[in-house]
Design a protein around this motif. Structure first.
Motif, PDB file in Angstrom:
ATOM      1  N   SER A 162      -8.662  27.634  -6.327  1.00  0.00           N
ATOM      2  CA  SER A 162      -9.958  28.041  -6.866  1.00  0.00           C
ATOM      3  C   SER A 162      -9.691  28.930  -8.064  1.00  0.00           C
ATOM      4  CB  SER A 162     -10.766  28.831  -5.835  1.00  0.00           C
ATOM      5  OG  SER A 162     -11.145  27.990  -4.765  1.00  0.00           O
ATOM      6  N   SER A 163     -10.582  28.847  -9.050  1.00  0.00           N
ATOM      7  CA  SER A 163     -10.411  29.695 -10.227  1.00  0.00           C
ATOM      8  C   SER A 163     -10.597  31.165  -9.834  1.00  0.00           C
ATOM      9  CB  SER A 163     -11.402  29.308 -11.320  1.00  0.00           C
ATOM     10  OG  SER A 163     -12.729  29.551 -10.895  1.00  0.00           O
ATOM     11  N   ARG A 164     -10.099  32.034 -10.656  1.00  0.00           N
ATOM     12  CA  ARG A 164     -10.166  33.465 -10.380  1.00  0.00           C
ATOM     13  C   ARG A 164     -11.605  33.921 -10.156  1.00  0.00           C
ATOM     14  NH1 ARG A 164      -7.117  36.614 -14.756  1.00  0.00           N
ATOM     15  NH2 ARG A 164      -5.802  34.849 -14.310  1.00  0.00           N
ATOM     16  N   THR A 165     -12.528  33.367 -10.943  1.00  0.00           N
ATOM     17  CA  THR A 165     -13.936  33.761 -10.838  1.00  0.00           C
ATOM     18  C   THR A 165     -14.673  32.995  -9.749  1.00  0.00           C
ATOM     19  OG1 THR A 165     -14.589  32.112 -12.475  1.00  0.00           O
ATOM     20  CG2 THR A 165     -14.041  34.325 -13.301  1.00  0.00           C
ATOM     21  N   GLY A 166     -14.039  31.955  -9.191  1.00  0.00           N
ATOM     22  CA  GLY A 166     -14.665  31.164  -8.147  1.00  0.00           C
ATOM     23  C   GLY A 166     -15.612  30.100  -8.689  1.00  0.00           C
ATOM     24  N   LYS A 167     -15.616  29.898 -10.003  1.00  0.00           N
ATOM     25  CA  LYS A 167     -16.516  28.906 -10.597  1.00  0.00           C
ATOM     26  C   LYS A 167     -16.020  27.485 -10.344  1.00  0.00           C
ATOM     27  CE  LYS A 167     -18.877  27.464 -14.763  1.00  0.00           C
ATOM     28  NZ  LYS A 167     -19.274  27.729 -16.112  1.00  0.00           N
ATOM     29  N   TYR A 168     -14.711  27.278 -10.345  1.00  0.00           N
ATOM     30  CA  TYR A 168     -14.151  25.941 -10.156  1.00  0.00           C
ATOM     31  C   TYR A 168     -13.241  25.900  -8.936  1.00  0.00           C
ATOM     32  CZ  TYR A 168     -15.866  24.951 -14.822  1.00  0.00           C
ATOM     33  OH  TYR A 168     -16.678  24.775 -15.913  1.00  0.00           O
ATOM     34  N   HIS A 169     -13.274  24.753  -8.274  1.00  0.00           N
ATOM     35  CA  HIS A 169     -12.441  24.541  -7.088  1.00  0.00           C
ATOM     36  C   HIS A 169     -11.718  23.210  -7.244  1.00  0.00           C
ATOM     37  CE1 HIS A 169     -14.632  27.830  -5.218  1.00  0.00           C
ATOM     38  NE2 HIS A 169     -15.721  27.274  -5.718  1.00  0.00           N
TER      39      HIS A 169
ATOM     40  N   PRO B  54       0.820  -1.204   0.000  1.00  0.00           N
ATOM     41  CA  PRO B  54       0.000   0.000   0.000  1.00  0.00           C
ATOM     42  C   PRO B  54       0.860   1.262   0.000  1.00  0.00           C
ATOM     43  CG  PRO B  54       0.024  -0.968   2.190  1.00  0.00           C
ATOM     44  CD  PRO B  54       0.804  -1.892   1.294  1.00  0.00           C
ATOM     45  N   CYS B  55       0.278   2.346  -0.529  1.00  0.00           N
ATOM     46  CA  CYS B  55       0.971   3.638  -0.542  1.00  0.00           C
ATOM     47  C   CYS B  55      -0.051   4.762  -0.493  1.00  0.00           C
ATOM     48  CB  CYS B  55       1.862   3.770  -1.782  1.00  0.00           C
ATOM     49  SG  CYS B  55       0.962   3.860  -3.336  1.00  0.00           S
ATOM     50  N   ARG B  56       0.427   5.949  -0.147  1.00  0.00           N
ATOM     51  CA  ARG B  56      -0.449   7.122  -0.125  1.00  0.00           C
ATOM     52  C   ARG B  56      -0.534   7.664  -1.550  1.00  0.00           C
ATOM     53  NH1 ARG B  56      -2.132   7.933   4.565  1.00  0.00           N
ATOM     54  NH2 ARG B  56      -2.948  10.010   4.327  1.00  0.00           N
ATOM     55  N   TRP B  57      -1.732   8.041  -1.968  1.00  0.00           N
ATOM     56  CA  TRP B  57      -1.952   8.552  -3.315  1.00  0.00           C
ATOM     57  C   TRP B  57      -2.814   9.802  -3.225  1.00  0.00           C
ATOM     58  CZ3 TRP B  57       0.442   7.224  -7.610  1.00  0.00           C
ATOM     59  CH2 TRP B  57      -0.040   7.712  -8.822  1.00  0.00           C
ATOM     60  N   VAL B  58      -2.522  10.800  -4.053  1.00  0.00           N
ATOM     61  CA  VAL B  58      -3.299  12.041  -4.063  1.00  0.00           C
ATOM     62  C   VAL B  58      -4.057  12.148  -5.376  1.00  0.00           C
ATOM     63  CG1 VAL B  58      -3.215  14.557  -3.963  1.00  0.00           C
ATOM     64  CG2 VAL B  58      -1.663  13.211  -2.539  1.00  0.00           C
ATOM     65  N   TYR B  59      -5.368  12.324  -5.246  1.00  0.00           N
ATOM     66  CA  TYR B  59      -6.227  12.621  -6.389  1.00  0.00           C
ATOM     67  C   TYR B  59      -6.538  14.107  -6.336  1.00  0.00           C
ATOM     68  CZ  TYR B  59      -7.144   7.593  -6.251  1.00  0.00           C
ATOM     69  OH  TYR B  59      -7.018   6.224  -6.235  1.00  0.00           O
ATOM     70  N   LYS B  60      -6.440  14.785  -7.478  1.00  0.00           N
ATOM     71  CA  LYS B  60      -6.845  16.186  -7.570  1.00  0.00           C
ATOM     72  C   LYS B  60      -8.220  16.196  -8.221  1.00  0.00           C
ATOM     73  CE  LYS B  60      -2.650  18.859  -7.686  1.00  0.00           C
ATOM     74  NZ  LYS B  60      -3.091  19.686  -6.606  1.00  0.00           N
ATOM     75  N   LEU B  61      -9.207  16.693  -7.490  1.00  0.00           N
ATOM     76  CA  LEU B  61     -10.577  16.700  -7.976  1.00  0.00           C
ATOM     77  C   LEU B  61     -11.020  18.137  -8.237  1.00  0.00           C
ATOM     78  CD1 LEU B  61     -12.090  14.224  -5.373  1.00  0.00           C
ATOM     79  CD2 LEU B  61     -10.990  13.703  -7.558  1.00  0.00           C
ATOM     80  N   ILE B  62     -11.552  18.379  -9.426  1.00  0.00           N
ATOM     81  CA  ILE B  62     -12.001  19.718  -9.799  1.00  0.00           C
ATOM     82  C   ILE B  62     -13.510  19.679 -10.010  1.00  0.00           C
ATOM     83  CG2 ILE B  62     -11.815  21.570 -11.508  1.00  0.00           C
ATOM     84  CD1 ILE B  62      -8.945  20.482 -12.075  1.00  0.00           C
ATOM     85  N   GLY B  63     -14.200  20.637  -9.409  1.00  0.00           N
ATOM     86  CA  GLY B  63     -15.651  20.735  -9.547  1.00  0.00           C
ATOM     87  C   GLY B  63     -16.106  22.155  -9.308  1.00  0.00           C
ATOM     88  N   GLU B  64     -17.391  22.391  -9.557  1.00  0.00           N
ATOM     89  CA  GLU B  64     -17.932  23.745  -9.423  1.00  0.00           C
ATOM     90  C   GLU B  64     -18.274  24.117  -7.983  1.00  0.00           C
ATOM     91  OE1 GLU B  64     -21.006  24.694 -12.211  1.00  0.00           O
ATOM     92  OE2 GLU B  64     -19.918  23.767 -13.866  1.00  0.00           O
ATOM     93  N   SER B  65     -18.560  23.129  -7.153  1.00  0.00           N
ATOM     94  CA  SER B  65     -18.941  23.397  -5.765  1.00  0.00           C
ATOM     95  C   SER B  65     -18.041  22.594  -4.828  1.00  0.00           C
ATOM     96  CB  SER B  65     -20.406  22.997  -5.551  1.00  0.00           C
ATOM     97  OG  SER B  65     -20.695  22.830  -4.181  1.00  0.00           O
TER      98      SER B  65
END
Length: 90
Positions: free
Chosen positions: A52-59, A17-28
């Protein structure tokens, strides 16, 4: 278990086993956090806001979790990718 991944000529060797990082992008942020609970259920993980995007639409949230095998890592990726609250998984 040891797996070697080949991607564009680069080799990455993972020992599970190992530690893994997922980067998740969504609107909320809240919807993405709920998706994490649905996908990982009771698994212990560390969730942090990455950007977060400049406009705050995506995180973008980083999710760090212990994966136990290549199949486990891939199954989590696919479950995140298919969740309606998540726009992109990196």
């Amino acid at each position: 278990e040891r797996v070697v991944l080949s991607n564009c000529g680069h080799k990455l060797e993972l020992e599970y086993p190992c530690r893994w990082v997922y980067k998740l992008i969504g609107e909320s942020q809240e919807s993405v956090r709920q998706a994490i609970v649905v996908v990982l259920q009771e698994r212990e993980c560390l969730v942090s806001l990455s950007n977060s995007s400049r406009t705050g639409k995506y995180h973008c949230l980083d999710v760090e979790v212990v994966v136990h095998s290549e199949d486990d890592r891939t199954a989590n990726y696919e479950a995140f990718r298919c969740h309606p609250a998540i726009t992109m998984v990196l």
